[in-house]
Write a protein that holds these residues in place. Structure first.
Motif, PDB file in Angstrom:
ATOM      1  N   MET A 119       1.110  -1.230   0.177  1.00 52.48           N
ATOM      2  CA  MET A 119       0.125  -0.080   0.064  1.00 52.48           C
ATOM      3  C   MET A 119       0.954   1.248  -0.029  1.00 52.48           C
ATOM      4  SD  MET A 119      -3.428   0.976   2.559  1.00 52.48           S
ATOM      5  CE  MET A 119      -2.578   0.351   3.855  1.00 52.48           C
ATOM      6  N   HIS A 120       0.658   1.982  -0.993  1.00 56.38           N
ATOM      7  CA  HIS A 120       1.365   3.203  -1.101  1.00 56.38           C
ATOM      8  C   HIS A 120       0.878   4.348  -0.244  1.00 56.38           C
ATOM      9  CE1 HIS A 120       3.954   5.878  -3.571  1.00 56.38           C
ATOM     10  NE2 HIS A 120       3.229   6.847  -3.314  1.00 56.38           N
ATOM     11  N   VAL A 121       1.766   5.158   0.440  1.00 56.23           N
ATOM     12  CA  VAL A 121       1.104   6.059   1.362  1.00 56.23           C
ATOM     13  C   VAL A 121       1.821   7.363   1.235  1.00 56.23           C
ATOM     14  CG1 VAL A 121       2.887   5.317   3.229  1.00 56.23           C
ATOM     15  CG2 VAL A 121       0.543   6.434   3.848  1.00 56.23           C
ATOM     16  N   LEU A 122       1.423   8.484   1.476  1.00 60.28           N
ATOM     17  CA  LEU A 122       1.902   9.888   1.741  1.00 60.28           C
ATOM     18  C   LEU A 122       1.668  10.247   3.029  1.00 60.28           C
ATOM     19  CD1 LEU A 122       0.728  11.875  -1.286  1.00 60.28           C
ATOM     20  CD2 LEU A 122       2.700  10.180  -1.250  1.00 60.28           C
ATOM     21  N   VAL A 123       2.977  10.413   3.898  1.00 61.51           N
ATOM     22  CA  VAL A 123       2.804  10.886   5.265  1.00 61.51           C
ATOM     23  C   VAL A 123       3.282  12.171   5.406  1.00 61.51           C
ATOM     24  CG1 VAL A 123       3.657  10.444   7.558  1.00 61.51           C
ATOM     25  CG2 VAL A 123       2.805   8.552   6.064  1.00 61.51           C
ATOM     26  N   ASP A 124       2.775  12.969   6.209  1.00 62.51           N
ATOM     27  CA  ASP A 124       3.451  14.371   6.861  1.00 62.51           C
ATOM     28  C   ASP A 124       4.084  14.064   8.236  1.00 62.51           C
ATOM     29  OD1 ASP A 124       4.435  16.992   6.574  1.00 62.51           O
ATOM     30  OD2 ASP A 124       2.755  17.607   7.549  1.00 62.51           O
ATOM     31  N   LEU A 125       5.081  13.937   8.551  1.00 67.09           N
ATOM     32  CA  LEU A 125       5.432  13.879   9.882  1.00 67.09           C
ATOM     33  C   LEU A 125       6.315  15.020  10.591  1.00 67.09           C
ATOM     34  CD1 LEU A 125       6.525  11.701  12.356  1.00 67.09           C
ATOM     35  CD2 LEU A 125       8.660  11.467  10.812  1.00 67.09           C
ATOM     36  N   CYS A 126       5.762  15.411  11.906  1.00 66.83           N
ATOM     37  CA  CYS A 126       6.267  16.368  12.559  1.00 66.83           C
ATOM     38  C   CYS A 126       6.806  15.763  14.079  1.00 66.83           C
ATOM     39  CB  CYS A 126       5.362  17.319  12.767  1.00 66.83           C
ATOM     40  SG  CYS A 126       5.917  18.926  14.008  1.00 66.83           S
ATOM     41  N   VAL A 127       8.006  15.686  14.111  1.00 65.85           N
ATOM     42  CA  VAL A 127       8.689  14.990  15.651  1.00 65.85           C
ATOM     43  C   VAL A 127       8.884  16.169  16.571  1.00 65.85           C
ATOM     44  CG1 VAL A 127      10.635  13.712  16.509  1.00 65.85           C
ATOM     45  CG2 VAL A 127       9.524  12.943  14.302  1.00 65.85           C
ATOM     46  N   VAL A 128       8.343  16.005  17.796  1.00 67.91           N
ATOM     47  CA  VAL A 128       8.624  17.129  18.765  1.00 67.91           C
ATOM     48  C   VAL A 128       8.995  16.430  20.069  1.00 67.91           C
ATOM     49  CG1 VAL A 128       7.788  18.761  20.300  1.00 67.91           C
ATOM     50  CG2 VAL A 128       6.817  18.677  18.079  1.00 67.91           C
ATOM     51  N   PRO A 129      10.474  16.519  20.161  1.00 70.06           N
ATOM     52  CA  PRO A 129      11.280  15.928  21.322  1.00 70.06           C
ATOM     53  C   PRO A 129      11.020  16.884  22.198  1.00 70.06           C
ATOM     54  CG  PRO A 129      12.938  16.996  19.867  1.00 70.06           C
ATOM     55  CD  PRO A 129      11.383  17.278  19.272  1.00 70.06           C
ATOM     56  N   LEU A 130      10.905  16.172  23.631  1.00 63.15           N
ATOM     57  CA  LEU A 130      10.662  16.808  24.819  1.00 63.15           C
ATOM     58  C   LEU A 130      11.814  16.622  25.834  1.00 63.15           C
ATOM     59  CD1 LEU A 130       7.351  16.453  23.950  1.00 63.15           C
ATOM     60  CD2 LEU A 130       6.907  17.554  25.781  1.00 63.15           C
ATOM     61  N   GLY A 131      12.141  17.610  26.691  1.00 61.11           N
ATOM     62  CA  GLY A 131      13.117  17.394  27.707  1.00 61.11           C
ATOM     63  C   GLY A 131      14.576  17.558  26.919  1.00 61.11           C
ATOM     64  N   VAL A 132      14.612  18.333  26.009  1.00 61.53           N
ATOM     65  CA  VAL A 132      16.140  18.506  25.430  1.00 61.53           C
ATOM     66  C   VAL A 132      15.957  19.924  24.986  1.00 61.53           C
ATOM     67  CG1 VAL A 132      16.042  16.282  24.200  1.00 61.53           C
ATOM     68  CG2 VAL A 132      15.107  18.252  23.073  1.00 61.53           C
ATOM     69  N   GLY A 133      15.484  20.779  25.806  1.00 57.98           N
ATOM     70  CA  GLY A 133      15.587  22.387  25.638  1.00 57.98           C
ATOM     71  C   GLY A 133      14.762  22.705  24.597  1.00 57.98           C
ATOM     72  N   LEU A 134      14.875  23.952  23.993  1.00 59.02           N
ATOM     73  CA  LEU A 134      13.998  24.674  23.220  1.00 59.02           C
ATOM     74  C   LEU A 134      14.408  24.469  21.560  1.00 59.02           C
ATOM     75  CD1 LEU A 134      13.318  27.981  24.954  1.00 59.02           C
ATOM     76  CD2 LEU A 134      12.259  25.838  24.843  1.00 59.02           C
ATOM     77  N   SER A 135      15.588  24.282  21.235  1.00 59.69           N
ATOM     78  CA  SER A 135      16.025  23.908  19.801  1.00 59.69           C
ATOM     79  C   SER A 135      15.762  22.471  19.588  1.00 59.69           C
ATOM     80  CB  SER A 135      17.261  24.294  19.636  1.00 59.69           C
ATOM     81  OG  SER A 135      17.688  24.040  18.308  1.00 59.69           O
ATOM     82  N   VAL A 136      14.838  22.255  18.602  1.00 58.74           N
ATOM     83  CA  VAL A 136      14.707  20.803  18.119  1.00 58.74           C
ATOM     84  C   VAL A 136      15.130  20.486  16.820  1.00 58.74           C
ATOM     85  CG1 VAL A 136      12.556  20.801  19.553  1.00 58.74           C
ATOM     86  CG2 VAL A 136      12.395  21.234  16.994  1.00 58.74           C
ATOM     87  N   SER A 137      15.928  21.241  16.103  1.00 61.23           N
ATOM     88  CA  SER A 137      16.310  20.998  14.859  1.00 61.23           C
ATOM     89  C   SER A 137      17.534  19.820  14.640  1.00 61.23           C
ATOM     90  CB  SER A 137      17.067  22.393  14.266  1.00 61.23           C
ATOM     91  OG  SER A 137      17.942  22.871  15.113  1.00 61.23           O
ATOM     92  N   LYS A 138      18.493  19.814  15.858  1.00 60.60           N
ATOM     93  CA  LYS A 138      19.141  18.577  15.790  1.00 60.60           C
ATOM     94  C   LYS A 138      18.330  17.173  15.569  1.00 60.60           C
ATOM     95  CE  LYS A 138      21.377  17.498  19.594  1.00 60.60           C
ATOM     96  NZ  LYS A 138      21.989  15.874  19.993  1.00 60.60           N
ATOM     97  N   GLU A 139      17.317  17.180  16.484  1.00 62.31           N
ATOM     98  CA  GLU A 139      16.571  15.871  16.540  1.00 62.31           C
ATOM     99  C   GLU A 139      15.789  15.673  15.006  1.00 62.31           C
ATOM    100  OE1 GLU A 139      16.627  17.944  19.051  1.00 62.31           O
ATOM    101  OE2 GLU A 139      17.702  16.845  20.399  1.00 62.31           O
ATOM    102  N   VAL A 140      15.210  16.982  14.648  1.00 61.72           N
ATOM    103  CA  VAL A 140      14.603  16.827  13.366  1.00 61.72           C
ATOM    104  C   VAL A 140      15.416  16.328  12.152  1.00 61.72           C
ATOM    105  CG1 VAL A 140      13.409  18.069  11.592  1.00 61.72           C
ATOM    106  CG2 VAL A 140      12.712  18.547  13.906  1.00 61.72           C
ATOM    107  N   ALA A 141      16.897  16.672  12.169  1.00 60.36           N
ATOM    108  CA  ALA A 141      17.858  16.523  11.533  1.00 60.36           C
ATOM    109  C   ALA A 141      18.001  15.053  11.452  1.00 60.36           C
ATOM    110  CB  ALA A 141      18.980  17.395  11.359  1.00 60.36           C
ATOM    111  N   ALA A 142      18.183  14.446  12.573  1.00 57.38           N
ATOM    112  CA  ALA A 142      18.358  13.110  12.687  1.00 57.38           C
ATOM    113  C   ALA A 142      17.332  12.169  11.907  1.00 57.38           C
ATOM    114  CB  ALA A 142      18.571  12.898  14.330  1.00 57.38           C
ATOM    115  N   CYS A 143      16.155  12.688  12.260  1.00 56.27           N
ATOM    116  CA  CYS A 143      14.979  11.868  11.503  1.00 56.27           C
ATOM    117  C   CYS A 143      15.150  12.033   9.898  1.00 56.27           C
ATOM    118  CB  CYS A 143      13.821  12.435  12.067  1.00 56.27           C
ATOM    119  SG  CYS A 143      13.212  12.096  13.920  1.00 56.27           S
ATOM    120  N   GLU A 144      15.415  13.136   9.699  1.00 58.91           N
ATOM    121  CA  GLU A 144      15.495  13.333   8.137  1.00 58.91           C
ATOM    122  C   GLU A 144      16.498  12.439   7.551  1.00 58.91           C
ATOM    123  OE1 GLU A 144      13.620  15.267   7.018  1.00 58.91           O
ATOM    124  OE2 GLU A 144      13.953  15.315   4.796  1.00 58.91           O
ATOM    125  N   ARG A 145      17.683  12.200   8.314  1.00 57.18           N
ATOM    126  CA  ARG A 145      18.611  11.431   7.606  1.00 57.18           C
ATOM    127  C   ARG A 145      18.270   9.892   7.791  1.00 57.18           C
ATOM    128  NH1 ARG A 145      22.510  14.613  10.355  1.00 57.18           N
ATOM    129  NH2 ARG A 145      21.925  13.786  12.096  1.00 57.18           N
TER     130      ARG A 145
END
Lengths: 110, 110, 110, 110
Positions: free
Chosen positions: A1-27
């Motif tokens: 089954m083909h799927v189109l997903v939009d994913l938004c990951v919000v890490p908690l407990g790591v401070g206010l910047s979340v771009s490091k975690e978002v980049a890890a997911c992107e990779r």
């Protein structure tokens, strides 16, 4: 089954910047061979259901392994049987309608 | 990996009432042995990651097999490593704070 | 315009427990006179569009004033013109279909 | 209050293609003077809270006026007080981390 997903990951407990975690997911998503389009509130993903959700699970696992204690993700998940549609198809379809409607109406205008 | 999910399934191309499709998903989740709590905008689900997402995939598959041509679902997905938390824990935690703050302040009041 | 909203507020930069902030929002929504139903991933809200969104704005403003530096909320927003529907209508409609389908089929069974 | 929103509008009761309605919303957002970035699952929007939510309300009103009987939208809403951030800032921040991590590790490679 083909799927189109939009994913938004919000890490908690790591401070206010979340771009490091978002980049890890992107990779992780790219290494899984999935088509992705990053935007300011998440990432569009396209692929086979099992491959897409295995990669999303891996995002949660890897972030937790890197020390993120809590993750709150949101997903939009689209499937359809009437026709095959890519991420780019969806954007193009809207943009075509936008350009058409922006054109001046046919015929004399005065 | 334990996960708490909030799932909202929106079938397209079946008219304005979607409760039949939502009920079909609810049955699939329950038959999968998952803990669920239905609400007006979706269903809270609790369980092991693989079991939860296998059931969500099955919701899409079954609805398509029943003739729904397009499905747009939204999910909130929560995982944490600091402690185990159930659906009921989350609600109770908020309700406790609500009842505390609504109580009269300690000490003489006149 | 009548609206049914499902709101999930995620405060960032306040540690791993978010129930204090969720309770603060719940009080704001109730003080605004809105009908609410708390669940494990958010709160169902019912009311007039302007009143509902004024209260949601106030949730962000009050949490920031209490020292929350970053907030990531997700909303599901439903409006319809074909008929008036309450939060309880939506749940009841699904539950009726669940109870019907669980019942044995009519007629002789052997 | 500055806000970054991700809006996905799903019209029900209008068939399987929804790009006409999405394009109508895109025009409303642009005519409101808001910064927008269209993607395959919605639109990133940036602006003042009141202007953004007035435009989103207008999307629902205009679609209903055009004959859409039911609308189910999902929103991600981000506000922060620690610093001002634009849509492009968010994407750039992730892309910088992606390019850094993709660079070859320092030191001799043979």
């Amino acid at each position: 089954m083909h799927v189109l997903v939009d994913l938004c990951v919000v890490p908690l407990g790591v401070g206010l910047s979340v771009s490091k975690e978002v980049a890890a997911c992107e990779r992780i998503l790219q290494e899984a061979g999935l088509t992705t389009r990053l935007h300011a509130h998440g990432t569009n993903i396209e692929g086979d259901w099992d491959a897409v959700f295995a990669a999303i699970k891996r995002c949660h696992e890897v972030l937790h392994a890197q020390g993120v204690p809590r993750i709150s993700s949101t997903l939009r998940v689209g499937t359809r049987t009437d026709r095959r549609q890519t991420l780019d198809d969806k954007v193009r379809s809207v943009e075509e309608k936008l350009s058409t409607s922006a054109a001046p109406p046919p015929g004399p205008r005065d």
